[in-house]
Design an enzyme around this catalytic site. Structure first.
Site, PDB file in Angstrom:
ATOM      1  N   LEU A 127       0.848  -1.194   0.000  1.00 42.34           N
ATOM      2  CA  LEU A 127       0.000   0.000   0.000  1.00 42.34           C
ATOM      3  C   LEU A 127       0.888   1.250   0.000  1.00 42.34           C
ATOM      4  CD1 LEU A 127      -2.811   1.356   0.438  1.00 42.34           C
ATOM      5  CD2 LEU A 127      -2.546   0.927   2.883  1.00 42.34           C
ATOM      6  N   GLU A 129       3.656   4.150  -0.367  1.00 38.85           N
ATOM      7  CA  GLU A 129       4.447   4.717  -1.480  1.00 38.85           C
ATOM      8  C   GLU A 129       5.329   5.823  -0.915  1.00 38.85           C
ATOM      9  OE1 GLU A 129       1.762   6.087  -4.499  1.00 38.85           O
ATOM     10  OE2 GLU A 129       1.024   4.059  -4.895  1.00 38.85           O
ATOM     11  N   GLN A 351      16.238  -3.192  31.170  1.00 42.34           N
ATOM     12  CA  GLN A 351      16.757  -2.452  32.331  1.00 42.34           C
ATOM     13  C   GLN A 351      17.123  -3.416  33.458  1.00 42.34           C
ATOM     14  OE1 GLN A 351      17.291   0.722  32.154  1.00 42.34           O
ATOM     15  NE2 GLN A 351      17.828   1.218  34.258  1.00 42.34           N
ATOM     16  N   ILE A 352      16.289  -4.430  33.663  1.00 43.08           N
ATOM     17  CA  ILE A 352      16.565  -5.411  34.717  1.00 43.08           C
ATOM     18  C   ILE A 352      17.857  -6.179  34.416  1.00 43.08           C
ATOM     19  CG2 ILE A 352      15.694  -7.592  35.736  1.00 43.08           C
ATOM     20  CD1 ILE A 352      12.855  -6.324  35.581  1.00 43.08           C
ATOM     21  N   GLY A 355      23.728  -3.753  32.278  1.00 44.25           N
ATOM     22  CA  GLY A 355      24.593  -3.584  31.103  1.00 44.25           C
ATOM     23  C   GLY A 355      24.475  -4.725  30.111  1.00 44.25           C
ATOM     24  N   GLU A 378       1.707  -1.042   9.977  1.00 42.97           N
ATOM     25  CA  GLU A 378       0.255  -1.332   9.970  1.00 42.97           C
ATOM     26  C   GLU A 378      -0.532  -0.122  10.477  1.00 42.97           C
ATOM     27  OE1 GLU A 378      -1.203  -5.136  10.580  1.00 42.97           O
ATOM     28  OE2 GLU A 378       0.612  -6.120   9.829  1.00 42.97           O
TER      29      GLU A 378
END
Ligand SMILES: Cc1cc2nc3c(=O)[nH]c(=O)nc-3n(C[C@H](O)[C@H](O)[C@H](O)COP(=O)(O)OP(=O)(O)OC[C@H]3O[C@@H](n4cnc5c(N)ncnc54)[C@H](O)[C@@H]3O)c2cc1C
Length: 397
Positions: A127, A129, A351-352, A355, A378
């Site tokens: 759909l 463009e 986050q839990i 790093g 969508e």
């Protein structure tokens, strides 16, 4: 509709089978697929063999006949393992097989739907463009009558499966001036036709297993049998497919949220800081609780919407105006909340992980990159809010 909030034994068995299949065949290749940014041909082929590209399609048309509820079960399980595979299935099924099932003639179903549902052919939907994204009715790809057929010219953008598809459902303007109300028609375009070409394929932040292709249509001639639905009613065909896609996107988001939460729970029990597993800290516990609340709410929303779509059946001429409006509002609500909750839940799960969550190649890092697009494709979430608010102002709550 009775308040039945449980799955049948057949649906549970289907979920078990899908889960076992994905763990065995898909989970092992996902990390490498993401790294190499490759379409996962081998696993897609295996999923096609299992019938997973035709789950909601009735058996008489080559599908598994498990309806939208069965389809959402598949997408939820896919969402737990890999968003790219989910998106490939979604673009083919929600956006490819739905318009064929709902609007195709018996001859079109035989020619295009049956092989697609059986997994012999891959579908895509185009759909968007370069100048027409949210304003999706402003289609500039043209369709000119030519003898007993049509000639299509134009450039389409961001087509999922566009590089691999055998057939693309292309929305083109039979009358640019009329726009979405009478000026857009849906065409079944086989990608081996002269003049059809795949242009640039985008490099993306996530969904590395999917192609996002520019499609160039340079005097592509299609027969009269390529018109899907009525001439001038293609925008309607396109939007009806999106109502299905938005609910299945909710299911995929649900799976992604569940997997991220599971990872976060495990990690929090095993990571010790200040002498205790971090799961012992209330800040972490409350994060997990908030994640679980969103999952709980979304599970009911997704399967409620899917069950209602199943109850409506697949003949749009039988739907009342009210049923159409309800379906569209509900799909927009599910899509918008699911995608935002998925971003929030996966962000908290990352986050839990501290790093480690930011390190390339961990499932949570991939999930974070993959999830973001669901707020955009969508129909962006701004557009979902427009759909819901317009309907609210017209009909009330
Ligand atoms: C990975 C990927 C896969 C895709 N797959 C497909 C596919 O298979 N087939 C397909 O046809 N398309 C596909 N798309 C296209 C996607 O649906 C569009 O990108 C999306 O609808 C937004 O259009 P746009 O990018 O042109 O943004 P724009 O429409 O330019 O929007 C830019 C910003 O303006 C906001 N905005 C626009 N209009 C309004 C308004 N009236 N009110 C408030 N805010 C507004 C938007 O919400 C957005 O935040 C895909 C895109 C991507 C990135």
């Amino acid at each position: 509709m009775p308040f039945e909030f449980s799955f049948t034994a057949d649906q549970e068995a289907f979920r078990d089978a899908v889960r076992a299949f994905l763990q065995k065949e898909v989970a092992p290749i996902v990390g490498e697929m993401d790294e190499r940014e490759e379409f996962p041909r081998g696993t897609v082929h295996r999923m096609q063999e299992e019938g997973y590209f035709g789950v909601p399609v009735p058996e008489e048309y080559g599908g598994l006949g498990l309806g939208k509820v069965g389809y959402c079960i598949l997408l939820e399980e896919l969402g737990k393992v890999d968003a790219s595979h989910g998106t490939i299935v979604g673009a083919h099924t929600s956006l490819g097989t739905t318009p064929l099932l709902y609007y195709g003639s018996e001859a079109q179903k035989k020619k295009w739907l049956v092989p697609a549902a059986k997994g012999e052919k891959l579908l895509a939907y185009s759909l968007t463009e370069p100048g027409s994204g949210s304003d999706s009715g402003a289609v500039h790809t043209t369709a000119e009558p030519d003898g007993d057929g049509w000639v299509l010219n134009g450039t389409k953008l961001y087509c999922t499966n566009g590089r691999e598809a055998d057939t693309v459902i292309v929305m083109a303007a039979n009358n640019v001036k009329l726009g979405p109300n009478g000026g857009v028609t849906a065409f079944l375009v086989d990608t081996n036709l002269p003049g059809f070409r795949v242009g640039r394929c985008e490099k993306k932040m996530g969904l590395h297993g999917t192609s996002t292709a520019e499609l160039i249509l340079d005097h592509v001639r299609v027969g009269a049998d390529a018109v899907l639905g009525e001439v001038g009613k293609g925008f309607h065909v396109a939007m009806t497919a999106l109502d299905v896609g938005r609910v299945s996107l909710g299911a995929a988001s649900l799976g992604g949220m569940e997997a991220a939460t599971r990872e976060a729970i495990e990690f929090s029990k095993n990571r010790t800081q200040f002498g205790l597993p971090i799961s012992e800290y209330e800040v972490i516990q409350f994060k997990l609780a908030d994640m679980a609340m969103k999952i709980h709410a979304l599970r009911f929303m997704v399967y409620h919407a899917a069950a209602r779509q199943d109850a409506l059946g697949h003949d749009p001429t039988r739907w009342s105006r009210l049923e159409r409006q309800d379906k569209t509002r509900e799909a927009a609500i599910v899509k918008c909340l699911a995608s935002e909750w998925a971003s929030e839940v996966i962000d908290e799960a990352l986050q839990i992980h501290g790093g480690l969550g930011y390190i390339r190649g961990t499932p949570i890092e991939r999930a974070y990159r993959d999830a973001r697009i669901s707020e955009i494709f969508e129909g962006t979430n701004e557009i979902q809010r427009l759909v819901v608010s317009r309907d609210l102002l017209a009909r009330g709550i």
